[in-house]
Design an enzyme around this catalytic site. Structure first.
Site, PDB file in Angstrom:
ATOM      1  N   GLY A  22     -27.955   4.396 -36.021  1.00 30.00           N
ATOM      2  CA  GLY A  22     -26.861   5.359 -36.041  1.00 30.00           C
ATOM      3  C   GLY A  22     -25.741   4.956 -35.108  1.00 30.00           C
ATOM      4  N   ASP A  23     -24.906   5.911 -34.757  1.00 32.07           N
ATOM      5  CA  ASP A  23     -23.731   5.623 -33.931  1.00 32.07           C
ATOM      6  C   ASP A  23     -24.109   5.063 -32.560  1.00 32.07           C
ATOM      7  OD1 ASP A  23     -21.767   6.523 -35.826  1.00 32.07           O
ATOM      8  OD2 ASP A  23     -22.387   8.568 -35.379  1.00 32.07           O
ATOM      9  N   GLY A  24     -25.196   5.572 -31.964  1.00 35.16           N
ATOM     10  CA  GLY A  24     -25.618   5.067 -30.666  1.00 35.16           C
ATOM     11  C   GLY A  24     -26.044   3.609 -30.726  1.00 35.16           C
ATOM     12  N   THR A  25     -26.774   3.246 -31.787  1.00 35.63           N
ATOM     13  CA  THR A  25     -27.204   1.853 -31.948  1.00 35.63           C
ATOM     14  C   THR A  25     -26.010   0.939 -32.171  1.00 35.63           C
ATOM     15  OG1 THR A  25     -29.315   2.563 -32.877  1.00 35.63           O
ATOM     16  CG2 THR A  25     -28.635   0.302 -33.325  1.00 35.63           C
ATOM     17  N   GLU A  28     -24.320   0.318 -28.904  1.00 34.12           N
ATOM     18  CA  GLU A  28     -25.048  -0.608 -28.038  1.00 34.12           C
ATOM     19  C   GLU A  28     -24.905  -2.054 -28.518  1.00 34.12           C
ATOM     20  OE1 GLU A  28     -26.613  -0.161 -25.234  1.00 34.12           O
ATOM     21  OE2 GLU A  28     -26.435   2.007 -25.108  1.00 34.12           O
ATOM     22  N   THR A  51     -28.872   9.506 -37.917  1.00 33.53           N
ATOM     23  CA  THR A  51     -28.870  10.894 -38.375  1.00 33.53           C
ATOM     24  C   THR A  51     -27.554  11.255 -39.048  1.00 33.53           C
ATOM     25  OG1 THR A  51     -30.354  11.525 -36.590  1.00 33.53           O
ATOM     26  CG2 THR A  51     -29.116  13.283 -37.636  1.00 33.53           C
ATOM     27  N   ASP A 174      -5.037  -0.278 -34.326  1.00 30.89           N
ATOM     28  CA  ASP A 174      -3.632  -0.118 -33.948  1.00 30.89           C
ATOM     29  C   ASP A 174      -3.372  -0.289 -32.456  1.00 30.89           C
ATOM     30  OD1 ASP A 174      -4.871   2.189 -33.094  1.00 30.89           O
ATOM     31  OD2 ASP A 174      -3.331   3.557 -33.847  1.00 30.89           O
ATOM     32  N   LEU A 176      -4.361   1.673 -30.117  1.00 30.43           N
ATOM     33  CA  LEU A 176      -4.149   2.972 -29.496  1.00 30.43           C
ATOM     34  C   LEU A 176      -5.368   3.869 -29.671  1.00 30.43           C
ATOM     35  CD1 LEU A 176      -0.542   3.608 -30.843  1.00 30.43           C
ATOM     36  CD2 LEU A 176      -1.147   2.825 -28.539  1.00 30.43           C
ATOM     37  N   GLU A 232     -24.136   8.682 -26.546  1.00 29.69           N
ATOM     38  CA  GLU A 232     -24.692   8.448 -25.216  1.00 29.69           C
ATOM     39  C   GLU A 232     -24.040   9.414 -24.222  1.00 29.69           C
ATOM     40  OE1 GLU A 232     -27.260   6.410 -24.762  1.00 29.69           O
ATOM     41  OE2 GLU A 232     -27.146   6.085 -26.922  1.00 29.69           O
TER      42      GLU A 232
END
Length: 265
Positions: A22-25, A28, A51, A174, A176, A232
């Site tokens: 997921g986003d945490g992996t 990392e 998830t 971009d 930003l 995190e």
């Protein structure tokens, strides 16, 4: 493992390292690859096994078809994306803070496994009576804001919390970062605002929001506040967020996250 893969890419010409999770992996793996110095000719890919898979969703990677996701990682042309840094600590997608970040931390992992992104909304509503505002000062290029706020988001990407577009206009190439601040509201209006935010994202509360776009953002709060870097958690009182432009080559799908969605430069 990522550092070993980067070394293999450097020595043996490995052309793609895929983050499965997921986003945490993804955070990392991408951060570790950046720190290790991903060599020219190598790129990163995403296999969405988490998830909410917020980054994959927004980046055009199919979350319900892993074969298609792997096909993108294997064959899509690499495109360079920006990387955010919170006091030097990298993040790929989005930093959230305040009540929403607390909800992410306190959501039961088993509930997330069973319900996916809906688990965040259920937890938020169940804990809503505990919501409290935080006083803070925000500074960015040509922007300054001071007051009490319920939630904040700083986006390299656009969405978090199971599909909520907190920075709906962010672009990932971009140079930003997009800042969204939800100021404190009258207590009677809070639940309605939170419900609209979870259903429709920040665009539904445009009139109430304070927003900015900048290569750097500084935040100072009167008391410790929960922030969340791609899943995190951190507890901070003062922090600086910077954008590292076009820091990593990544193989992603067609997406409005890019300033040129068709792949042109």
């Amino acid at each position: 493992m990522t550092a070993e893969a980067v070394a293999e890419a450097r020595n043996e010409g490995l052309d793609c390292i895929v983050a499965g999770g997921g986003d945490g992996t993804i955070n990392e793996v991408f951060a570790a690859a950046y720190a290790a110095g991903l060599p020219s000719g190598s790129a990163l890919g995403v296999l969405p096994l988490g998830t909410a898979n917020d980054f994959a969703h927004a980046a055009g990677v199919p979350v319900d078809d892993l074969t298609a996701a792997l096909r993108i990682a294997a064959s899509a042309p690499p495109r360079t994306i920006d990387l955010g840094l919170v006091d030097g600590r990298p993040f790929v997608n989005l930093v959230s803070g305040g009540f929403g970040s607390r909800v992410t931390v306190e959501t039961d992992p088993e509930l997330k496994r069973r319900l996916g992104g809906l688990a965040y909304a259920i937890t938020g509503i169940s804990r809503f009576a505990e919501l409290s505002a935080t006083r803070g000062v925000f500074r960015a290029e040509g922007f300054s804001w001071e007051g009490t706020f319920i939630a904040l988001a700083i986006g390299n990407g656009r969405q978090a919390g199971g599909g909520v577009p907190l920075c709906p206009n962010a672009l990932i190439d971009d140079g930003l970062l997009d800042l969204t601040i939800l100021p404190d509201l009258a207590r009677a209006a809070r639940l309605d605002a939170f419900s609209r935010l979870m259903r429709e994202g920040a665009a539904a509360l445009r009139a109430e929001m304070a927003t900015a776009r900048s290569s750097w953002i500084e935040v100072e709060t009167a008391e410790d506040v929960n922030i969340n870097l791609d899943g995190e958690p951190m507890l901070v009182k003062r922090f600086r967020v910077e954008c590292r432009p076009r820091a990593l080559p990544v193989r992603l799908g067609e997406s409005a996250l890019f300033s040129h969605p068709d792949g042109s430069v």
